[in-house]
Design an enzyme around this catalytic site. Sequence first.
Site, PDB file in Angstrom:
ATOM      1  CB  ILE A  61      -0.953  -0.008   1.237  1.00  0.00           C
ATOM      2  CG1 ILE A  61      -2.060   1.046   1.096  1.00  0.00           C
ATOM      3  CG2 ILE A  61      -0.169   0.191   2.517  1.00  0.00           C
ATOM      4  CD1 ILE A  61      -3.024   0.793  -0.040  1.00  0.00           C
ATOM      5  CE1 TYR A  62       3.259   1.481   4.587  1.00  0.00           C
ATOM      6  CE2 TYR A  62       5.504   0.697   4.311  1.00  0.00           C
ATOM      7  CZ  TYR A  62       4.390   0.887   5.101  1.00  0.00           C
ATOM      8  OH  TYR A  62       4.423   0.497   6.424  1.00  0.00           O
ATOM      9  CB  ALA A  63       3.855   5.460  -2.794  1.00  0.00           C
ATOM     10  CE1 TYR A  64      -3.561   3.495  -2.483  1.00  0.00           C
ATOM     11  CE2 TYR A  64      -2.931   5.632  -3.355  1.00  0.00           C
ATOM     12  CZ  TYR A  64      -3.728   4.865  -2.533  1.00  0.00           C
ATOM     13  OH  TYR A  64      -4.692   5.455  -1.759  1.00  0.00           O
ATOM     14  N   GLY A  65       2.340   0.921  -4.257  1.00  0.00           N
ATOM     15  CA  GLY A  65       3.301   0.070  -4.950  1.00  0.00           C
ATOM     16  C   GLY A  65       4.598   0.748  -5.334  1.00  0.00           C
TER      17      GLY A  65
END
Length: 328
Positions: A61-65
């Site tokens: 989920i961090y910066a959506y990948g």
Amino acid sequence: MEYTKLGNTGMDVSRICLGCMGFGKAPGWTHNAWALDEEESRAVIKKALELGINFFDTANIYAYGASEEILGRALRDFASRDEVVLATKVWGKMRQGPNGGGLSRKAILSEIDHSLKRLGTDYVDLYQIHRWDYETPIEETMEALNDVVRAGKARYIGASAMYAWQFQKALFTAEKHGWARFVSMQNHLNLIYREEEREMLPLCRDAKIGCIPYSPLAAGRLTRDWSPDSSVRAQTDPIARQKYDASAESDRKVIERVAEIAEKQGVSRAQVALAWLLQKQPVVAPIIGATKVSHLEEAVGALAVKLTADEVAYLEEPYVPHRVVGAL
């Protein structure tokens, strides 16, 4: 650098883990306005490796990948895959619509493949559930995680941010069926948030689970005199404000004592806060969200800071109970 085993495993990890939530930006990702771009992130990752850090933690989920992509490219360029301990997490909602997140069998088996592709590797060393999924039976989640391990896509599995009764339920379920068992707990723990000492830490000690605490410096609160606008993060991070703003007055007493001990020992406040964590069992490696090379150097320096029993007691004495945050 010092190394230790991760919980009851034979895998060696550095006693400082580099957290990668601050690497990468993406449309709609508003959790870290202070995030670094790829070039800046690579400099921090490279320095971590030079300092002997071999343990890196990210999440889908961090910066959506984007965090996984940046970390994966950097590690391929700067490190031997066999010497790196690479951890990522699953649970967060990666897309709108049904099955976009959570811990169903469908989500886990899909998201591990997406993470591996972004990271550019055939396996991760530690695959963690980011939160508890109240909509999916724990039996389904644990069986899917077991299948990920048996398929060779993860060496070990871990968990993060939940209540102790939930963690025990997951451990029991895995043991009952002979499935892969959690070896680590990534929990919220620092000098101004110690609620994990009530249930989770005793459980982890008894079950030989390694703890890798996140937010070890309380989003910077433990490193300076606190004020609402003391940093970009203090101004823009809604999660940090949710965690700590309500208890700011009581926390201030602890923060003042951190400053006293730091001055007495001739070290930084961050090093005192990390030294307190490093002496607490069963903490293996605090996760440092470094966005500057100096943050890493300071964190590694904390390994040489030793607190006396009297200093530990002095730091802990002003603490008052907090409302539970993190285990959602």
